[in-house]
Write a protein that holds these residues in place. Structure first.
Motif, PDB file in Angstrom:
ATOM      1  N   GLU A   1      57.519 116.337  15.443  1.00  0.00           N
ATOM      2  CA  GLU A   1      58.731 116.557  14.647  1.00  0.00           C
ATOM      3  C   GLU A   1      59.915 116.904  15.548  1.00  0.00           C
ATOM      4  O   GLU A   1      61.024 117.107  15.070  1.00  0.00           O
ATOM      5  CB  GLU A   1      58.485 117.697  13.655  1.00  0.00           C
ATOM      6  CG  GLU A   1      57.524 117.329  12.551  1.00  0.00           C
ATOM      7  CD  GLU A   1      57.254 118.479  11.597  1.00  0.00           C
ATOM      8  OE1 GLU A   1      57.629 119.629  11.897  1.00  0.00           O
ATOM      9  OE2 GLU A   1      56.648 118.208  10.546  1.00  0.00           O
TER      10      GLU A   1
ATOM     11  N   ARG B   1      58.853 124.596  13.948  1.00  0.00           N
ATOM     12  CA  ARG B   1      58.557 124.611  12.516  1.00  0.00           C
ATOM     13  C   ARG B   1      58.640 126.034  11.958  1.00  0.00           C
ATOM     14  O   ARG B   1      59.188 126.262  10.884  1.00  0.00           O
ATOM     15  CB  ARG B   1      57.168 124.026  12.243  1.00  0.00           C
ATOM     16  CG  ARG B   1      57.107 123.329  10.891  1.00  0.00           C
ATOM     17  CD  ARG B   1      55.728 122.782  10.614  1.00  0.00           C
ATOM     18  NE  ARG B   1      54.988 123.702   9.774  1.00  0.00           N
ATOM     19  CZ  ARG B   1      53.661 123.820   9.781  1.00  0.00           C
ATOM     20  NH1 ARG B   1      52.937 123.085  10.588  1.00  0.00           N
ATOM     21  NH2 ARG B   1      53.079 124.688   8.993  1.00  0.00           N
TER      22      ARG B   1
ATOM     23  N   THR C   1      48.108 115.375  -1.581  1.00  0.00           N
ATOM     24  CA  THR C   1      48.415 116.694  -1.029  1.00  0.00           C
ATOM     25  C   THR C   1      48.388 117.742  -2.138  1.00  0.00           C
ATOM     26  O   THR C   1      48.439 117.391  -3.315  1.00  0.00           O
ATOM     27  CB  THR C   1      49.768 116.652  -0.286  1.00  0.00           C
ATOM     28  OG1 THR C   1      49.987 117.917   0.321  1.00  0.00           O
ATOM     29  CG2 THR C   1      50.920 116.335  -1.221  1.00  0.00           C
TER      30      THR C   1
ATOM     31  N   ARG D   1      58.711 119.984  -3.444  1.00  0.00           N
ATOM     32  CA  ARG D   1      59.424 118.894  -2.773  1.00  0.00           C
ATOM     33  C   ARG D   1      58.837 118.585  -1.405  1.00  0.00           C
ATOM     34  O   ARG D   1      58.826 117.443  -0.949  1.00  0.00           O
ATOM     35  CB  ARG D   1      60.887 119.308  -2.604  1.00  0.00           C
ATOM     36  CG  ARG D   1      61.841 118.290  -3.122  1.00  0.00           C
ATOM     37  CD  ARG D   1      63.245 118.718  -2.778  1.00  0.00           C
ATOM     38  NE  ARG D   1      63.874 117.604  -2.108  1.00  0.00           N
ATOM     39  CZ  ARG D   1      65.029 117.103  -2.482  1.00  0.00           C
ATOM     40  NH1 ARG D   1      65.690 117.626  -3.471  1.00  0.00           N
ATOM     41  NH2 ARG D   1      65.537 116.086  -1.824  1.00  0.00           N
ATOM     42  N   SER D   2      58.346 119.634  -0.741  1.00  0.00           N
ATOM     43  CA  SER D   2      57.784 119.430   0.597  1.00  0.00           C
ATOM     44  C   SER D   2      56.478 118.633   0.544  1.00  0.00           C
ATOM     45  O   SER D   2      55.999 118.147   1.562  1.00  0.00           O
ATOM     46  CB  SER D   2      57.562 120.780   1.290  1.00  0.00           C
ATOM     47  OG  SER D   2      56.455 121.442   0.714  1.00  0.00           O
TER      48      SER D   2
ATOM     49  N   PHE E   1      56.076 115.740  -0.732  1.00  0.00           N
ATOM     50  CA  PHE E   1      56.336 114.315  -0.496  1.00  0.00           C
ATOM     51  C   PHE E   1      56.272 114.007   0.999  1.00  0.00           C
ATOM     52  O   PHE E   1      55.863 112.927   1.402  1.00  0.00           O
ATOM     53  CB  PHE E   1      57.685 113.901  -1.095  1.00  0.00           C
ATOM     54  CG  PHE E   1      57.873 114.356  -2.529  1.00  0.00           C
ATOM     55  CD1 PHE E   1      56.778 114.416  -3.384  1.00  0.00           C
ATOM     56  CD2 PHE E   1      59.111 114.751  -3.011  1.00  0.00           C
ATOM     57  CE1 PHE E   1      56.920 114.856  -4.703  1.00  0.00           C
ATOM     58  CE2 PHE E   1      59.262 115.185  -4.319  1.00  0.00           C
ATOM     59  CZ  PHE E   1      58.165 115.247  -5.164  1.00  0.00           C
ATOM     60  N   GLU E   2      56.693 114.987   1.807  1.00  0.00           N
ATOM     61  CA  GLU E   2      56.698 114.799   3.265  1.00  0.00           C
ATOM     62  C   GLU E   2      55.274 114.722   3.826  1.00  0.00           C
ATOM     63  O   GLU E   2      55.056 114.214   4.912  1.00  0.00           O
ATOM     64  CB  GLU E   2      57.434 115.954   3.950  1.00  0.00           C
ATOM     65  CG  GLU E   2      58.917 116.015   3.628  1.00  0.00           C
ATOM     66  CD  GLU E   2      59.625 114.729   3.981  1.00  0.00           C
ATOM     67  OE1 GLU E   2      59.418 114.233   5.109  1.00  0.00           O
ATOM     68  OE2 GLU E   2      60.358 114.190   3.114  1.00  0.00           O
ATOM     69  N   ASP E   3      54.307 115.262   3.089  1.00  0.00           N
ATOM     70  CA  ASP E   3      52.923 115.271   3.569  1.00  0.00           C
ATOM     71  C   ASP E   3      52.253 113.905   3.464  1.00  0.00           C
ATOM     72  O   ASP E   3      51.219 113.673   4.070  1.00  0.00           O
ATOM     73  CB  ASP E   3      52.067 116.244   2.733  1.00  0.00           C
ATOM     74  CG  ASP E   3      52.457 117.696   2.960  1.00  0.00           C
ATOM     75  OD1 ASP E   3      53.186 117.958   3.925  1.00  0.00           O
ATOM     76  OD2 ASP E   3      52.025 118.551   2.171  1.00  0.00           O
TER      77      ASP E   3
ATOM     78  N   SER F   1      51.494 109.854   3.630  1.00  0.00           N
ATOM     79  CA  SER F   1      51.792 108.639   4.389  1.00  0.00           C
ATOM     80  C   SER F   1      52.601 107.689   3.516  1.00  0.00           C
ATOM     81  O   SER F   1      53.427 106.932   4.000  1.00  0.00           O
ATOM     82  CB  SER F   1      50.511 107.916   4.798  1.00  0.00           C
ATOM     83  OG  SER F   1      49.559 108.817   5.238  1.00  0.00           O
TER      84      SER F   1
ATOM     85  N   LYS G   1      54.946 108.251   1.679  1.00  0.00           N
ATOM     86  CA  LYS G   1      56.338 108.657   1.389  1.00  0.00           C
ATOM     87  C   LYS G   1      57.308 107.516   1.698  1.00  0.00           C
ATOM     88  O   LYS G   1      58.404 107.462   1.147  1.00  0.00           O
ATOM     89  CB  LYS G   1      56.715 109.920   2.149  1.00  0.00           C
ATOM     90  CG  LYS G   1      56.917 109.720   3.628  1.00  0.00           C
ATOM     91  CD  LYS G   1      57.360 110.977   4.329  1.00  0.00           C
ATOM     92  CE  LYS G   1      57.261 110.734   5.824  1.00  0.00           C
ATOM     93  NZ  LYS G   1      56.982 111.867   6.625  1.00  0.00           N
TER      94      LYS G   1
ATOM     95  N   LYS H   1      61.380 105.023  -0.698  1.00  0.00           N
ATOM     96  CA  LYS H   1      62.631 104.276  -0.469  1.00  0.00           C
ATOM     97  C   LYS H   1      62.656 103.039  -1.363  1.00  0.00           C
ATOM     98  O   LYS H   1      61.649 102.682  -1.960  1.00  0.00           O
ATOM     99  CB  LYS H   1      62.701 103.854   1.001  1.00  0.00           C
ATOM    100  CG  LYS H   1      62.810 105.036   1.928  1.00  0.00           C
ATOM    101  CD  LYS H   1      63.112 104.575   3.337  1.00  0.00           C
ATOM    102  CE  LYS H   1      63.071 105.758   4.288  1.00  0.00           C
ATOM    103  NZ  LYS H   1      62.101 105.584   5.358  1.00  0.00           N
TER     104      LYS H   1
ATOM    105  N   THR I   1      60.388 115.971  -8.592  1.00  0.00           N
ATOM    106  CA  THR I   1      60.121 117.396  -8.373  1.00  0.00           C
ATOM    107  C   THR I   1      60.034 118.124  -9.712  1.00  0.00           C
ATOM    108  O   THR I   1      59.135 118.932  -9.940  1.00  0.00           O
ATOM    109  CB  THR I   1      61.233 118.030  -7.503  1.00  0.00           C
ATOM    110  OG1 THR I   1      61.366 117.263  -6.307  1.00  0.00           O
ATOM    111  CG2 THR I   1      60.924 119.458  -7.153  1.00  0.00           C
TER     112      THR I   1
END
Lengths: 489, 214
Positions: free
Chosen positions: A326, A477, B133, B145-146, B148-150, B152, B154, B158, B172
């Motif tokens: 990151e 982080r 997740t 919301r976090s 979605f970042e976990d 693949s 994600k 788009k 969310t």
């Protein structure tokens, strides 16, 4: 009884007694007493021995009744499980608040052991004594100069606290602490966790002024939710690193829902650690690398990372690792590029990683370190190639061809290494930015002058650049977690 | 499982809608003719599904007819479903939502950690790919919301195949609402929302299953 508060008597006792001390250097009852005496604990130390033998210069007493009240508040108990209920009752009469029970013979040994363990818990609550263990190897507490364990080593003093369900993993951590001179505040082998569980230790470490970083090794959790809550609260104050053994890929039991069948214990555990704001490490060595970085470096203000290297291949690998992370491999700003031109030979890399291109024989490296760290766009620095000159110095000094000229150069190389280390340590402190040093020499040659200088400054030499990147990623982080997590609700 | 029961798809979604989850438009029909008139009022194309507590896993029991574009296809599909040996009493007539992206969400009670929210990639490969997740509940919107970042997957958020970007704020809220429903109703054992589709990028719960203690 507030168990977390009572842990104080375990880690900071006013006086200590070893119950069941032995005259035989091969027995736990001897090792425990020896370690306590040898670690420099300054309070009163007693020991009980059935024959009232003199051990290591201590005149032992027959049992706890022979000790005056209110002199000791902690007992290290090395007698068999059968003798423990009586020991605890006597202990409470002389004001003992906390005990560590080394002995096995509980849950791990079958149905009778399970019963003995639940009786033990009941008794501890009745008597108001907190019990660490049973079936554990003990603990260390460097602020109290107390090594109350039946194994070695005793680590240097520092700010990392460890609660480990495996005594062996705890020892691993302390062995690493010793070789790298990265200190430990408290380290406890949690044993069967009858009375004090990992969650309680984490909560204690979170409030403990001697501790700045928390590490936990566990293999299961009697109360997952309590563990999560303790992790979450502790992470608001200090970084917490979790290593877990015994993960199973099994699906959740009796799940009649789609998502339920995917909700494996391991997946939930992983996400739970992240949600709590803590860090999961695959193995204790990686956990140590993270803990050492947290214990020795400030948190970065952002992701921009610069690499200074005189080791070409490692520079490339580090750039790759940063790209996979990151973090951001900083694109060198023009003004910084121009300033670097003044310090390095024209053949330098002109990009990040900054390859020193042999510039290390000049006096410019310390200035360069200061220059890059003072630039506003640089959030962190990774420094590679330390110890190369120290290696040459050693080969000269050990050479059968050694002459005055070689000796002079060897001394020059050694002093250069020390200069680099001081420039790194000073630069990090002055600019408040993390500087991570990586070289396999950290383990391959602990006597290298650069490595010795790092150790002398209580700085960690990460054993590989890739693990330095992983550690820096965790620092970054955590910095974001601290800044943002509780802003958005 | 004894002592537990499943809400029908329709009731599961109605419950979630009370907590603010946007669900597909649908009506219960008790006859072939009713199915046709419902389809006309919803607008073609429609989907017919078996309705009732006995049909927890409709796709597996061949109880779903997709993309019915006119009266005639609705009629023959409805006749076929009503004619099954298990004699269903009613059918669910729903709008057919076109969306190439499918996600799955749910809440389960984990033995160790209690109420846990799940979100991941849906569709036929859900179990195999297991891009999923979790967050322990309660969780803040920020924590949700976090999630979605976990994943693949994600990258699928788009713009994709002519469909606009997935509306992250709305998604969310959907997960937050599902969580609130489970936190609020102590008898709920699990909630499955499968799939969540994204017409125009907006999340819609197309199927749901709530299981609760009696």
């Amino acid at each position: 009884m507030n168990k977390v508060k009572e842990i104080q008597a375990l880690f900071n006792p006013k006086g200590v007694v070893v119950v069941g001390a032995s005259t035989h250097p091969g027995k736990f009852g001897f090792v425990a007493l020896h370690n306590i005496l040898n670690s420099g604990f300054t309070g009163p130390i007693y020991a009980t021995n059935i024959d009232e033998a003199s051990i290591l210069g201590i005149q032992t007493v027959k049992d706890l009744r022979a000790i005056p009240p209110s002199v000791v508040d902690f007992a290290m108990i090395c007698v068999p499980a059968l003798a423990i209920p009586e020991t605890l009752i006597e202990a409470s009469k002389i004001g003992i608040k906390a005990v560590f029970i080394v002995s096995g013979g509980y849950r791990e040994s079958g149905a009778e052991g399970v019963k003995a363990e639940s009786d033990l818990l009941k008794l501890s609550e009745e008597l108001g004594i907190v019990i660490a263990g049973p079936n554990g190897q003990g603990f260390v507490s460097t602020p109290a100069r107390l090594c109350s364990q039946i194994v070695s080593p005793y680590p240097p003093a520092g700010t990392i606290a460890i609660a480990s369900q495996s005594g062996n993993v705890l020892s691993t951590f302390m062995n690493l602490a010793r070789i790298h001179n990265i200190g430990i505040s408290r380290g406890v082998s949690t044993g069967n966790q009858t009375c004090l569980g990992t969650a309680e230790y984490i909560s204690y470490f979170a409030e403990d002024s001697a501790t700045e970083v928390i590490v936990s090794y566990l293999e299961g959790f009697p109360d997952g939710r309590a563990f999560y809550e303790s992790l979450r609260e502790a992470s608001k104050m200090k970084p917490v690193i979790v290593v877990r053994g015994g993960t199973s890929p099994e699906g959740a039991k009796a799940a009649s829902s789609h998502t339920g069948s995917l909700a494996t214990d391991d997946r939930i555990f992983r996400e739970m650690v992240k949600q709590a704001g803590a860090f999961l490490a695959r193995d204790p060595l990686i956990a140590f690398e993270l803990a050492a970085a947290f214990a020795t470096q400030p948190l970065p203000a952002g992701k921009n990372t610069l690499v200074l290297t005189s080791a070409g291949g490692w520079g490339v690998l580090t750039a790759d690792a940063i790209s996979d992370s990151e973090l951001n491999l900083l694109h060198l700003p023009d003004d910084l590029m121009r300033s670097i031109d003044e310090y390095l030979p024209p053949r330098w890399s002109k990009s990040n990683p900054i390859d020193l291109a042999g510039g290390e024989t000049r006096e410019t490296i310390p200035k360069l370190i200061d220059l890059v760290l003072s630039h506003a766009d640089v959030d962190s620095l990774i420094f590679l190639g330390i110890g190369i000159q120290g290696n040459i110095a050693r080969s000269y000094l050990e050479s059968e061809y050694l002459d005055e000229g070689m000796r002079r150069i060897a001394k020059f190389h050694e002093s250069q290494e020390k200069k680099y280390v001081s420039a790194l340590v000073r630069g990090s402190a002055e600019h408040g930015k993390p500087v991570l040093v990586a070289s396999e020499l950290g383990i391959a040659d602990p006597n290298n002058p650069a490595i010795m200088a790092l150790r002398g400054n209580n700085w960690h030499c990460h054993t590989s650049a890739v693990s330095a990147v992983a550690a820096l990623e965790a620092l970054e982080r955590y910095s974001r977690i601290r800044n943002s997590q509780y802003k958005y609700q | 499982m004894s002592g537990t029961y499943a809400l029908t798809e329709h009731d599961s979604k109605k419950l979630l809608a009370e907590y603010g989850v946007h669900i597909s438009r649908e009506v219960i029909a008790h006859s072939v003719d009713e199915a046709i008139s419902c389809a006309e009022s919803i607008g073609f194309p429609v989907v017919l599904k078996l309705n009732g507590p006995d049909y927890m896993h409709k796709t597996e029991s061949d109880g779903v007819r997709l993309h019915l574009a006119d009266r005639a296809t609705v009629r023959s599909a409805a006749e076929e479903l009503f004619d099954r040996p298990d004699k269903p009493v009613s059918l669910l007539v729903s709008e057919h939502i076109r969306s190439s992206r499918e996600f799955i969400a749910g809440v389960t009670r984990n033995t160790d950690f209690g109420l846990t929210l799940a979100f991941g990639l849906g569709g036929i490969f859900t179990e195999v790919i297991a891009d999923i997740t979790f967050r322990l509940l309660p969780a803040t919107r920020y924590e949700i919301r976090s999630m979605f970042e976990d994943l693949s997957s994600k990258a699928l958020f788009k713009a994709f195949r002519g469909e606009p970007e997935i509306h992250v704020e709305e998604l969310t809220e959907v997960l937050f609402s599902i969580s609130n429903c489970a936190l609020d109703r102590k008898k709920i054992i699990s909630i499955d929302v499968n799939p969540i589709l994204f017409p125009g990028g907006h999340p819609v719960a197309v199927d749901a299953l709530v299981i609760a203690h009696e």
